[in-house]
Design a protein around this motif. Sequence first.
Motif, short mmCIF file in Angstrom:
data_model
loop_
_atom_site.label_atom_id
_atom_site.label_comp_id
_atom_site.label_asym_id
_atom_site.label_seq_id
_atom_site.Cartn_x
_atom_site.Cartn_y
_atom_site.Cartn_z
N ALA A 125 0.82 -1.21 0.00
CA ALA A 125 0.00 0.00 0.00
C ALA A 125 0.86 1.26 0.00
O ALA A 125 0.55 2.24 -0.70
CB ALA A 125 -0.93 -0.02 1.21
N LYS A 152 -2.03 -2.81 7.89
CA LYS A 152 -2.83 -3.16 6.71
C LYS A 152 -3.96 -2.15 6.51
O LYS A 152 -4.17 -1.65 5.41
CB LYS A 152 -3.38 -4.58 6.92
N SER A 166 -3.59 0.73 3.60
CA SER A 166 -4.48 0.53 2.44
C SER A 166 -5.46 1.69 2.31
O SER A 166 -5.77 2.12 1.20
CB SER A 166 -5.21 -0.81 2.55
N ALA A 169 -3.52 4.41 0.77
CA ALA A 169 -3.28 4.18 -0.66
C ALA A 169 -4.49 4.60 -1.50
O ALA A 169 -4.35 5.29 -2.51
CB ALA A 169 -2.95 2.71 -0.91
N ALA A 198 -5.38 -0.36 -5.93
CA ALA A 198 -5.32 -0.06 -4.48
C ALA A 198 -6.56 -0.57 -3.76
O ALA A 198 -6.48 -0.99 -2.60
CB ALA A 198 -5.18 1.44 -4.26
N LEU A 231 -6.48 -3.75 -1.82
CA LEU A 231 -5.71 -3.79 -0.57
C LEU A 231 -6.62 -3.67 0.65
O LEU A 231 -6.28 -4.11 1.75
CB LEU A 231 -4.67 -2.66 -0.55
N GLN A 232 -7.78 -3.04 0.46
CA GLN A 232 -8.72 -2.90 1.58
C GLN A 232 -9.54 -4.17 1.79
O GLN A 232 -10.34 -4.25 2.71
CB GLN A 232 -9.67 -1.72 1.33
#
Lengths: 344, 482
Positions: free
Chosen positions: B294, B417, B421, B424, B453, B456-457
């Motif tokens: 991220a 995390k 994220s 990002a 991106a 990433l979540q």
Amino acid sequence: VNAAAPDWTLAEALVAAVQAWQRRHADDCARFEANPGHRDTAARIAESLAAVGLLDIAATTPGPDGQAMLAASLHAMAAQAAGLAALVLARNLAVALAAEFGRELPAGWTALPLYDDPDDWPRIAGDTTVWRGIAGLPVADHALLPLSIDDDFRLVLAPVDAAAHVPTLGLAACPLADLTDTAGAVRRGTVLAQGAAAEQAVRRLWQRAEAGAAAIRSGILDAAAAAAVAHAAVRRQGGRIIAEHTLIQRMLGDIERERVLAAAVWRRLCCAAPPADAVAEAERGAARLPAVVSNCLQIFGGSGYTEDVRLARDWRDATQAALLLGHPMHRTLARGPEGSISHA
Amino acid sequence: VAEGLPLPTGPLRNSTFAERFPAMLRAPGAGAAQRWVDHVQAFSTRHVAGQALALEQAAAADPDYVPQDLLGAACRAGLFSAPFPAWLGGGGVPFAALLAGHEILATDCVGVANLFGVSGLAIGCVMATFDPRALERIASLVCAGERRGEPVFLSTCVTEPGAGSDAEDADEFEHAQLRTLAQPVAGGWRLSGTKIFISNGSLAALHVVAAFTDPRHRPEDFRLFLVPADAPGVRIVRNEHKLGQKICPAGVVEFEDVFVPTASLCRGGEPAEFAWNGLANVLGLTRAGVGAFAAGVAEGAWLSALELGSRVTWRGRPLYEWQWARVELAELARLAQVARSVWQDALAAVLTGGLLAPVDRLPDPPLVGRLLRPAPMAALRRRVLGSDAAYTLFRRIAAQQTAAGRESACGYGDVAKVSASDIAVEVCSRAIALCGKEALRREAGLEKRLRDARLLQIYEGTNQVNMLDYVKRRLLRQVAAA
């Protein structure tokens, strides 16, 4: 007839016609979304939408009634095909601009710089000019361009050739392309209006089109929120459907609050003189929309991240729809030191 | 900064190691870390930066697309063997440098970073069992493949059609809709079930498969198996049409009555112990890794905004001559730096109390590595690490980890995390807002960064699930401590 508040019964009647049109033309819409540079499909869609009366509302029904008819139709359309709704918005804004100066546009789609803030309308100095990211250009025969030549504002109607579609993040069925005017066709185009007073009129109508843009955003959010709620009612985690988890309830509650606000604001913008708080709320809503639809996607978890689920498209569309008529950040700056829209 | 100041023009340069990772300069092994980061930067500049859009386009057209040239170059660059210690025949790259390398790759394309990085999830799972035999098996497979010029991917098969984030949480196992079962048979197990969203599933030579030995799927029923992709009954059903990170395929992997020999079961002490402690160890490490991805995306997004915005005008003047635009760009760079700090904190927690704390106590890598690394030593290495003595030694090493260290590391991983994220996505969104309609165009690359991106979540547990985990790892423990 066109008092401060619109007559919504007219809008409701048109919405019913638009929804029937969408049911009949679902295949064409899907085909166009997948291949937005396809001129035959685009022409077929334009012809049938014109028959419903959706492509020239500003000319046939000026004032708040027409605003309401257009916005309500775009709202209904956006829930299924937000890109096409944006293309219809571009056409109707162009028709409204032409009608303001007593002119009519050729039939079909009209290319318009739909993502430009008025402060970004081009200023021409040299012979060769490139207009980047003109909405509808791949499927239009003509473009309506607000621009300045030697600091003199003009609204120019110019014939255009087919241009290659430029892929973007979302709203695929409102295809963008670049207009390269090496032969001076734009300079030689028909000037519909000229001068400072004309510029003020065009800026005012550009702002009034916000009702339509807000309606499209609201339609996207309505559809995304409904999908999120439906998914939460069936997806199980921790031995329960996720809608029973208070964390999810909070997320859905946040989404619903934003959905209600978005649904209210475009209706308020359809008044003859939209209140300042509605204009501000629309601006705030546009900036927030991508994050709210993103929350709808988050309810789906990994399955929301595949293009097989509509949320992925909704999120892409929402992110792009936030930039219709210029980005909220630029509009914030346009408020200027007085705290109000400087060109209102 | 006054209005009207022109921005310097010219191509963007890469940040130096010292500029980007100053905290690593004084850490032990800084020289090796810098060499690796510079090496990855050179690889990324040559093979990823200019090709990211074309790679995505190819993968969008065909979800089964395999970037052979890129994979060949990655073999030559040693990207596959890097995570394994020298005594396992690997590159022995320090973990901080590995994650920094992931950030570097993600700056150019997080899909590519995931393509090469996600094997780390499988490696982490096997490491967390502290089973030397299993570790040696995956290491020799990957390292020998790389020496032959053949990329070897590992996939981690956990999520199922009815179970996503809850499939990674022992607290949720019994409620989760987990269906993959391993039933004991003579000489091993019979494995059946379907796994979805398996990153690199279609590329993997070996799947690390989570399964339960009882349909009640209690923590004590949880097992990890090493299953070759070519084992009879293993089938790739399809790859998903993802919104982003398209170059790293996510597939549906089906296991139909697959025979798994006893030796392919990862031995992790008591099964329930691995479900509770091992998974926490894995998540602490891999969530820090997602944080590094991220941070890379955020870094790449502000750099894209710098590059793209220098060609954009607003009110007739170059965008970055405006004070507001410069400060917005600075905000984006600031957020990227914050994301970097967050994953580095998480990694520090993993190194001091998490999965890597006991790993650091393994036999001295330089000496043993020099002895065991050469390829001809593979047979000896296999014999030694497959012995009961090695297993006993590894269990003792694992036992040195404290619960507090493990929980803390996992909590830091959650924070890394989620925070990185979210940053990002925010940086990508604001970069698009800053550059306006130009940023919506696919050719500009920013909209790809935003789509990339967004995943990433979601992966490694949705951010919401990560925060629920943080309640357990941090908040509730704080009350107990009081």
